[in-house]
Scaffold this motif. Structure first.
Motif, PDB file in Angstrom:
ATOM      1  N   THR A  64      44.782  20.228  41.233  1.00  0.00           N
ATOM      2  CA  THR A  64      44.100  19.691  42.411  1.00  0.00           C
ATOM      3  C   THR A  64      43.364  20.776  43.181  1.00  0.00           C
ATOM      4  O   THR A  64      43.082  20.621  44.363  1.00  0.00           O
ATOM      5  N   ILE A  65      43.039  21.908  42.529  1.00  0.00           N
ATOM      6  CA  ILE A  65      42.345  23.015  43.174  1.00  0.00           C
ATOM      7  C   ILE A  65      41.147  23.405  42.324  1.00  0.00           C
ATOM      8  O   ILE A  65      41.252  23.519  41.102  1.00  0.00           O
ATOM      9  N   SER A  66      40.007  23.600  42.971  1.00  0.00           N
ATOM     10  CA  SER A  66      38.783  23.952  42.258  1.00  0.00           C
ATOM     11  C   SER A  66      38.269  25.297  42.756  1.00  0.00           C
ATOM     12  O   SER A  66      38.005  25.474  43.948  1.00  0.00           O
ATOM     13  N   TYR A  67      38.142  26.252  41.835  1.00  0.00           N
ATOM     14  CA  TYR A  67      37.560  27.562  42.130  1.00  0.00           C
ATOM     15  C   TYR A  67      36.273  27.711  41.325  1.00  0.00           C
ATOM     16  O   TYR A  67      36.143  27.164  40.221  1.00  0.00           O
ATOM     17  N   LEU A  68      35.355  28.485  41.851  1.00  0.00           N
ATOM     18  CA  LEU A  68      34.183  28.890  41.099  1.00  0.00           C
ATOM     19  C   LEU A  68      34.344  30.351  40.665  1.00  0.00           C
ATOM     20  O   LEU A  68      35.188  31.072  41.191  1.00  0.00           O
ATOM     21  N   THR A  69      33.527  30.761  39.725  1.00  0.00           N
ATOM     22  CA  THR A  69      33.647  32.112  39.181  1.00  0.00           C
ATOM     23  C   THR A  69      33.512  33.155  40.289  1.00  0.00           C
ATOM     24  O   THR A  69      32.564  33.133  41.064  1.00  0.00           O
ATOM     25  N   GLY A  70      34.493  34.058  40.363  1.00  0.00           N
ATOM     26  CA  GLY A  70      34.452  35.150  41.318  1.00  0.00           C
ATOM     27  C   GLY A  70      34.993  34.832  42.692  1.00  0.00           C
ATOM     28  O   GLY A  70      35.149  35.729  43.517  1.00  0.00           O
ATOM     29  N   GLN A  71      35.305  33.533  42.971  1.00  0.00           N
ATOM     30  CA  GLN A  71      35.761  33.197  44.323  1.00  0.00           C
ATOM     31  C   GLN A  71      37.140  33.767  44.608  1.00  0.00           C
ATOM     32  O   GLN A  71      37.423  34.189  45.737  1.00  0.00           O
ATOM     33  N   ARG A  72      38.017  33.784  43.622  1.00  0.00           N
ATOM     34  CA  ARG A  72      39.339  34.362  43.861  1.00  0.00           C
ATOM     35  C   ARG A  72      39.218  35.839  44.239  1.00  0.00           C
ATOM     36  O   ARG A  72      39.892  36.319  45.154  1.00  0.00           O
ATOM     37  N   ALA A  73      38.374  36.575  43.517  1.00  0.00           N
ATOM     38  CA  ALA A  73      38.208  38.006  43.807  1.00  0.00           C
ATOM     39  C   ALA A  73      37.625  38.222  45.202  1.00  0.00           C
ATOM     40  O   ALA A  73      38.020  39.142  45.924  1.00  0.00           O
ATOM     41  N   GLN A  74      36.662  37.369  45.619  1.00  0.00           N
ATOM     42  CA  GLN A  74      36.099  37.489  46.962  1.00  0.00           C
ATOM     43  C   GLN A  74      37.165  37.256  48.023  1.00  0.00           C
ATOM     44  O   GLN A  74      37.230  37.962  49.030  1.00  0.00           O
ATOM     45  N   GLN A  75      37.998  36.244  47.809  1.00  0.00           N
ATOM     46  CA  GLN A  75      39.048  35.955  48.787  1.00  0.00           C
ATOM     47  C   GLN A  75      40.083  37.079  48.815  1.00  0.00           C
ATOM     48  O   GLN A  75      40.574  37.455  49.878  1.00  0.00           O
ATOM     49  N   LEU A  76      40.414  37.629  47.637  1.00  0.00           N
ATOM     50  CA  LEU A  76      41.391  38.720  47.595  1.00  0.00           C
ATOM     51  C   LEU A  76      40.859  39.945  48.340  1.00  0.00           C
ATOM     52  O   LEU A  76      41.621  40.652  49.003  1.00  0.00           O
ATOM     53  N   ALA A  77      39.549  40.194  48.262  1.00  0.00           N
ATOM     54  CA  ALA A  77      38.965  41.345  48.951  1.00  0.00           C
ATOM     55  C   ALA A  77      39.097  41.236  50.463  1.00  0.00           C
ATOM     56  O   ALA A  77      39.090  42.240  51.169  1.00  0.00           O
ATOM     57  N   ALA A  78      39.233  40.001  50.957  1.00  0.00           N
ATOM     58  CA  ALA A  78      39.370  39.800  52.402  1.00  0.00           C
ATOM     59  C   ALA A  78      40.819  39.874  52.870  1.00  0.00           C
ATOM     60  O   ALA A  78      41.089  39.767  54.065  1.00  0.00           O
ATOM     61  N   GLY A  83      43.049  14.968  48.880  1.00  0.00           N
ATOM     62  CA  GLY A  83      44.081  15.550  48.037  1.00  0.00           C
ATOM     63  C   GLY A  83      43.635  16.679  47.142  1.00  0.00           C
ATOM     64  O   GLY A  83      44.426  17.199  46.349  1.00  0.00           O
ATOM     65  N   VAL A  84      42.366  17.084  47.236  1.00  0.00           N
ATOM     66  CA  VAL A  84      41.846  18.170  46.409  1.00  0.00           C
ATOM     67  C   VAL A  84      41.449  19.326  47.328  1.00  0.00           C
ATOM     68  O   VAL A  84      40.919  19.111  48.421  1.00  0.00           O
ATOM     69  N   ARG A  85      41.716  20.557  46.894  1.00  0.00           N
ATOM     70  CA  ARG A  85      41.318  21.743  47.645  1.00  0.00           C
ATOM     71  C   ARG A  85      40.154  22.420  46.929  1.00  0.00           C
ATOM     72  O   ARG A  85      40.246  22.739  45.741  1.00  0.00           O
ATOM     73  N   TYR A  86      39.070  22.644  47.658  1.00  0.00           N
ATOM     74  CA  TYR A  86      37.869  23.271  47.116  1.00  0.00           C
ATOM     75  C   TYR A  86      37.714  24.654  47.747  1.00  0.00           C
ATOM     76  O   TYR A  86      37.743  24.794  48.973  1.00  0.00           O
ATOM     77  N   ALA A  87      37.511  25.682  46.936  1.00  0.00           N
ATOM     78  CA  ALA A  87      37.429  27.058  47.433  1.00  0.00           C
ATOM     79  C   ALA A  87      36.047  27.343  47.995  1.00  0.00           C
ATOM     80  O   ALA A  87      35.031  26.859  47.498  1.00  0.00           O
TER      81      ALA A  87
END
Length: 419
Positions: free
Chosen positions: A68-82, A24-28
């Protein structure tokens, strides 16, 4: 080994959105891990996700602090770049704000309804706030009523609102000395709004800093585009991949992310005139500017002529400097014009120096690679340059008719050929 140090290993897969779903948890995960099988060692207080033989090794708290979602620093920006298209990038940013919980969902919903013509730009700026300040501080910014777009009420209609405190007479001067033009321009207006809406000091400061960051990012990008000296600005979204069927956008994936610079990935685009070679190298260089790097565009004829002249004057090292420092160098039109006799010598200096520094070069040419020796007057040096460019790079062969003359009927060309 203590029980807390032993991780139960669970096989998982990184999904197409760079997420791993477990209990039930999403990990980036990094965007480059999409679709890869992975192993999830499970600990009492955390999880690790390992894939690609340890190339991607990410650790998350087992239970996120909120949601229920876990991000680490900078992961959102990395995913957005893709994410390639502007529409999908907007959707991605909106969904990350909604994931902040009820506060984010309510704010985004109200924003779309109240500002139907400007909400897209607001979403992008809020995403920058989220990346710069983190989840908790972004929730503070969103946990306030959205100011309506209707004209403000007259002062008589707000008898309970005290007038804002008068700013110190030297505040503008201090902000000017600190080089904070956006805060200097907006602080007084926002102070009135903060008083009317009961905004806390922390929220007020967060908004001011976020506005300054966004303005500086826009200013930096404009300056970087001017410094790059592009003949015209081209973006990857403007390129017609349907007309140029020899290339698919997916083939350029790594060149549109930070990997183009961090991995030193050069590229050679060859083919007839009008097939989009220069458009693509400018678009890739512009994407590098958006990622915070710098670039320089120069035609091969200008570069070779300048360096040849400097070599004759004994100042070649100084003349090389402007072409060795930028993160991305665009070298346009090798072979379109006749080059000087020492073309291979001076051009090889540029290619070799950037190769040693692992800085990419994006090259366009209308000549087959096998003909570079004739074009540059030295087959051995031409082969050495191609070898260095393609060690960490790729060769894209463009085919088809010229995009510039697409409006002409094919029968016109046949008639001309028969004449």
């Amino acid at each position: 080994m203590a029980p807390a140090d032993y991780g139960l290993r669970v096989p998982v897969t990184v999904g197409p959105t760079a997420m791993v779903h477990y209990q039930g948890v999403r990990y980036a995960m990094p965007a480059k891990a999409c679709g890869l099988p992975a192993t999830l060692p499970l600990y009492p207080d955390r999880v690790r996700i390992v894939c690609a033989g340890g190339k991607h090794d990410v650790e998350h708290p087992r239970v996120p602090a909120i949601g229920t979602i876990s991000y680490l620093t900078g992961q959102r920006a990395q995913q957005l770049a893709a994410v390639y298209s502007e529409r999908k990038r907007l959707y991605y940013m909106r969904e990350r704000l909604v994931e902040l919980g009820p506060i984010g969902e309510a704010y985004v919903t109200e924003l779309v309804h109240q500002r139907p013509h400007t909400w897209k730009g607001c979403i992008a700026r809020l995403f920058d706030v989220l990346e710069a300040m983190g989840d908790a501080r972004c929730r503070v910014v969103l946990d306030r009523p959205l100011r309506p777009t209707a004209p403000p009420l007259p002062a008589a209609a707000l008898p309970a609102v005290a007038p804002p405190a008068v700013a110190p007479p030297d505040l503008d001067e201090m902000l000017k000395r600190l080089a904070l033009p956006t805060i200097r321009r907006l602080h007084a207006e926002l102070a009135v709004r903060a008083e009317a809406e009961g905004m806390g000091y922390r929220a007020y400061l967060d908004i001011m800093v976020a506005e300054e960051i966004a303005h500086r990012a826009e200013t930096r990008l404009r300056r970087a585009v001017r410094a790059a000296q592009f003949p015209a600005l081209r973006t990857i979204d403007d390129f017609n991949f349907t007309f140029q069927s020899a290339l698919r956008r997916q083939m350029l994936g790594s060149y549109l992310g930070v990997e183009c610079v961090t991995d030193g990935r050069s590229a050679i685009f060859s083919g007839p005139t009008g097939t989009g070679k220069t458009h693509l190298v400018i678009a890739i260089a512009y994407r590098a500017l958006q990622h915070g790097y710098d670039a320089r565009f120069v035609s091969a004829d200008v570069l070779i002529g300048e360096l040849s002249h400097a070599a004759r004057l004994g100042s070649l090292d100084a003349a090389l400097a402007p072409y060795l420092h930028p993160h991305v160098l665009v070298l346009d039109e090798i072979g379109y014009l006749a080059h000087a006799d020492d073309a291979a010598n001076v051009l090889c200096r540029v290619v070799n120096e950037r190769y040693l520094r692992q800085l990419p070069i994006l090259v366009t040419t209308n000549k087959p690679l096998a003909a570079w020796g004739h074009v540059l007057h030295d087959g051995d040096l031409a082969e050495a340059m191609i070898d260095r460019l393609l060690e960490r790079g790729a060769h894209f062969e463009m085919r088809g008719r010229s995009y510039r003359t697409r409006h002409l009927k094919e029968t016109d060309g046949d008639t001309t050929a028969d004449a």
